[in-house]
Design an enzyme around this catalytic site. Structure first.
Site, mmCIF file in Angstrom:
data_model
loop_
_atom_site.group_PDB
_atom_site.id
_atom_site.type_symbol
_atom_site.label_atom_id
_atom_site.label_comp_id
_atom_site.label_asym_id
_atom_site.label_seq_id
_atom_site.Cartn_x
_atom_site.Cartn_y
_atom_site.Cartn_z
ATOM 1 N N LYS A 109 -32.926 -41.884 0.894
ATOM 2 C CA LYS A 109 -32.491 -42.233 1.998
ATOM 3 C C LYS A 109 -32.416 -42.408 3.230
ATOM 4 O O LYS A 109 -32.584 -41.365 4.246
ATOM 5 C CB LYS A 109 -30.903 -41.373 1.797
ATOM 6 N N ARG A 163 -27.335 -41.890 -12.963
ATOM 7 C CA ARG A 163 -27.113 -42.284 -14.432
ATOM 8 C C ARG A 163 -27.741 -41.681 -15.613
ATOM 9 O O ARG A 163 -27.568 -41.945 -16.246
ATOM 10 C CB ARG A 163 -27.985 -43.874 -14.022
HETATM 11 N N1 BES Z 1 -24.693 -40.648 -4.885
HETATM 12 C C1 BES Z 1 -25.345 -42.097 -4.816
HETATM 13 C C2 BES Z 1 -24.183 -42.717 -5.006
HETATM 14 C C3 BES Z 1 -23.488 -42.635 -3.798
HETATM 15 C C4 BES Z 1 -23.309 -43.499 -2.140
HETATM 16 C C5 BES Z 1 -21.930 -42.056 -3.348
HETATM 17 C C6 BES Z 1 -21.808 -43.469 -1.282
HETATM 18 C C7 BES Z 1 -21.099 -41.934 -2.746
HETATM 19 C C8 BES Z 1 -21.836 -42.510 -1.047
HETATM 20 C C9 BES Z 1 -26.072 -42.318 -5.873
HETATM 21 O O1 BES Z 1 -27.028 -41.686 -5.895
HETATM 22 C C10 BES Z 1 -26.969 -43.366 -5.244
HETATM 23 O O2 BES Z 1 -27.712 -43.544 -4.190
HETATM 24 N N2 BES Z 1 -26.874 -45.083 -5.448
HETATM 25 C C11 BES Z 1 -28.137 -46.178 -5.178
HETATM 26 C C12 BES Z 1 -27.797 -46.558 -6.096
HETATM 27 C C13 BES Z 1 -29.209 -48.254 -6.114
HETATM 28 C C14 BES Z 1 -30.477 -47.096 -5.526
HETATM 29 C C15 BES Z 1 -29.233 -48.719 -6.870
HETATM 30 C C16 BES Z 1 -26.394 -46.648 -4.680
HETATM 31 O O3 BES Z 1 -25.784 -47.128 -4.346
HETATM 32 O O4 BES Z 1 -27.438 -47.151 -3.367
HETATM 33 MN MN MN Z 2 -28.698 -41.689 -5.190
#
Ligand code: BES
Ligand code: MN
Ligand code: ZN
Length: 491
Positions: free
Chosen positions: A272, A347
């Site tokens: 991230k 997931r």
């Molecule tokens: N934990 C995150 C999702 C999330 C985002 C939770 C903001 C709480 C607040 C999840 O694991 C993630 O990183 N999802 C990605 C998916 C993408 C890579 C397809 C996302 O939402 O950007």
């Molecule tokens: Mn994630």
């Protein structure tokens, strides 16, 4: 704080403060209220006029009652329109009362609110919830608490009778919500897969739940390659937690609640970046936190339903052992996944957790996960996405959530979008294109359920509140423990 119901008439009650609920555009006082108004020198009328109080939902006003009145302070609370009265109106009104009571250093308080649907028990419970949850303050990580200790000692809910059972029940549910809040709010160096599993163990001990914790080797034996792929970069061992509540008699139904339990999500090698909110990713066990919160409440409420609580706990980290983007993992149902993005880790962990839950031969499975930012984009911070192929389950969750005052919106399970997850080399990829990202995430999960009625809740928005609102204070909300508990109790 002792909350109790009573039939003490409004005019006879004495104490520090009295809170009166008033409907919008119904601020002309009648009956008991007008008698009380006369008794205290028309202070209520004066306060309504002075503050131009209209009874709008969320509005309130306070004044001191002078002279030798047996009540020191008066609060008026707007409850919105009479025909829109719901348990949530009352719950939110009670939260306003609680915050005012705290600010005004009230020790003994009475609340006179309308009864919703002639259900004095449910109304009392909603008032208790509103007060307890809005007053909850997490000082665990402060060397000195900022706020002074609460003065509030007793709250009398007027006109409802004793309601001991309903109020106790509300307190129990709140203990589960507060556990979830504390787990979510605690940083990733305090809540780790190891300490998270310890919390589950304590719950098992305190509430006589069965517990099974699968260590890494046992997860390997079960072929949980998707969960273990996520876990492999962490220096901490993964913990696959399975808590079970069994009623004493024959269970009416068997249910499973599966919570995403990433104690930290760095994104993995698809790390991230700046501005991604990486520092908030301690909340990525919000699903698991609420699962344990629900277990805490259900373990005490003892419904005649068997409930399995499943949390595949780990961190998503980076190291020389980390998954490479492009790695192919095999989940415990034999399906292969090309990990085209290591940040879509939730997931992967849920895939094995869902397969495990279905093997328990339950009647329904609900998973809850801070799964996608896309869901937050779609529904904002207050509403959870809800996906299911089972209409009955959708209705059950909606009913449970309305009574809880937690918001869900049913989203489409658009099979066509699964095309976005097609992989040239494996059974599927773990991420598709950006548009509809929360839908493809749900479709991915669906690959790991065969036939059991199943619902997926994407709670990425509502697990955290950026500001004080309703029963939530700034920070972890404990969403959706109340909905889960209602769902189980309504079976
Ligand atoms: N934990 C995150 C999702 C999330 C985002 C939770 C903001 C709480 C607040 C999840 O694991 C993630 O990183 N999802 C990605 C998916 C993408 C890579 C397809 C996302 O939402 O950007
Ligand atoms: Mn994630
Ligand atoms: Zn995540």
């Amino acid at each position: 704080m002792d909350i109790r119901g009573t039939d003490t008439p409004l005019l006879d009650w004495t104490g520090d403060a009295i809170a009166l609920g008033l409907f919008e555009n119904e601020t002309a006082l009648t009956g008991e209220l007008s008698q009380l108004d006369e008794k205290i020198g028309k202070i209520i009328t004066e306060l309504i006029e002075e503050t131009e109080f209209e009874g709008k939902s969320g509005s309130s006003a306070v004044t001191r009652i002078g002279g030798n009145s047996p009540i020191r302070k008066l609060m008026i609370i707007g409850l919105g329109k009479r025909d829109e009265l719901s348990l949530d109106t009352v719950r939110l009104g009670a939260a306003t009362v609680a915050r005012l009571g705290k600010k005004e250093k009230v020790k003994t308080l009475a609340i006179q609110f309308p009864v919703v649907n002639e259900d004095k028990g449910a109304t009392s419970a909603a008032i208790a919830e509103g007060m307890i949850l809005s007053l909850h303050q997490d000082n665990r990580f402060k060397s000195e608490p900022e706020d002074k200790p609460l003065k509030l000692e007793t709250v009398d809910i007027l006109g409802v009778g004793e309601q001991t059972e309903a109020i106790n029940r509300a307190q129990t549910v709140c203990s589960g919500v507060i556990l979830a809040r504390e787990l979510v709010a605690a940083p990733a160096n305090a809540v780790t897969p190891v300490t998270f599993a310890q919390t589950a163990q304590e719950l098992a001990k305190d509430y006589s739940l069965d517990i099974e914790i699968l260590e890494k080797e046992e997860c390997e034996e079960r072929g949980m390659g998707a969960f273990l792929g996520v876990a492999q970069a962490s220096d901490l061992p993964p913990k696959f937690i399975h808590l079970t509540y069994k009623p004493s008699g024959t269970p009416k139904r068997k249910l499973a609640i599966v919570g995403k339990s990433l104690t930290f999500d760095s994104g993995g090698l698809n790390i991230k970046g700046a501005g991604s909110g990486i520092e908030t990713m301690k909340m990525d066990m919000g699903g698991g936190g609420a699962t344990l919160g629900a277990a805490k409440a259900i373990g005490q409420l003892k419904p005649d339903v068997e409930v399995h609580f499943v949390c595949a706990a780990t961190e998503n980290m980076i190291s020389g052992r980390a998954m490479h983007p492009g790695d192919i993992l095999t989940a415990s149902n034999g399906k292969t996944i090309e990990v085209n993005n290591t940040d879509a880790e939730g997931r992967l962990t849920l895939a094995d957790a869902l397969v495990f839950a279905e093997q328990l031969e339950v009647d329904a499975i609900v998973d809850l996960a801070t799964l996608t930012g896309a869901c937050v984009v779609a529904l904002g911070g207050d509403i959870s996405g809800l996906w299911s192929t089972d209409e009955t389950l959708i209705e059950e969750i909606k009913t449970a959530s309305e009574a809880a005052g937690e918001k869900f919106w049913a989203m489409p399970m658009e099979e066509k979008y699964f095309e976005g997850l097609k992989s040239p080399i494996a059974d599927m990829k773990n991420t598709g294109p950006r548009p509809g990202g929360s839908i493809t995430a749900a479709l991915f999960l669906k690959q790991f359920i065969k036939e059991t009625p199943w619902a997926h809740l994407d709670i990425a928005g509502p697990v955290w509140a950026d500001k004080e609102h309703g029963v939530n204070n700034c920070g972890a909300t404990g969403f959706p423990v109340r909905t889960l508990v209602n769902w189980v109790l309504n079976q």
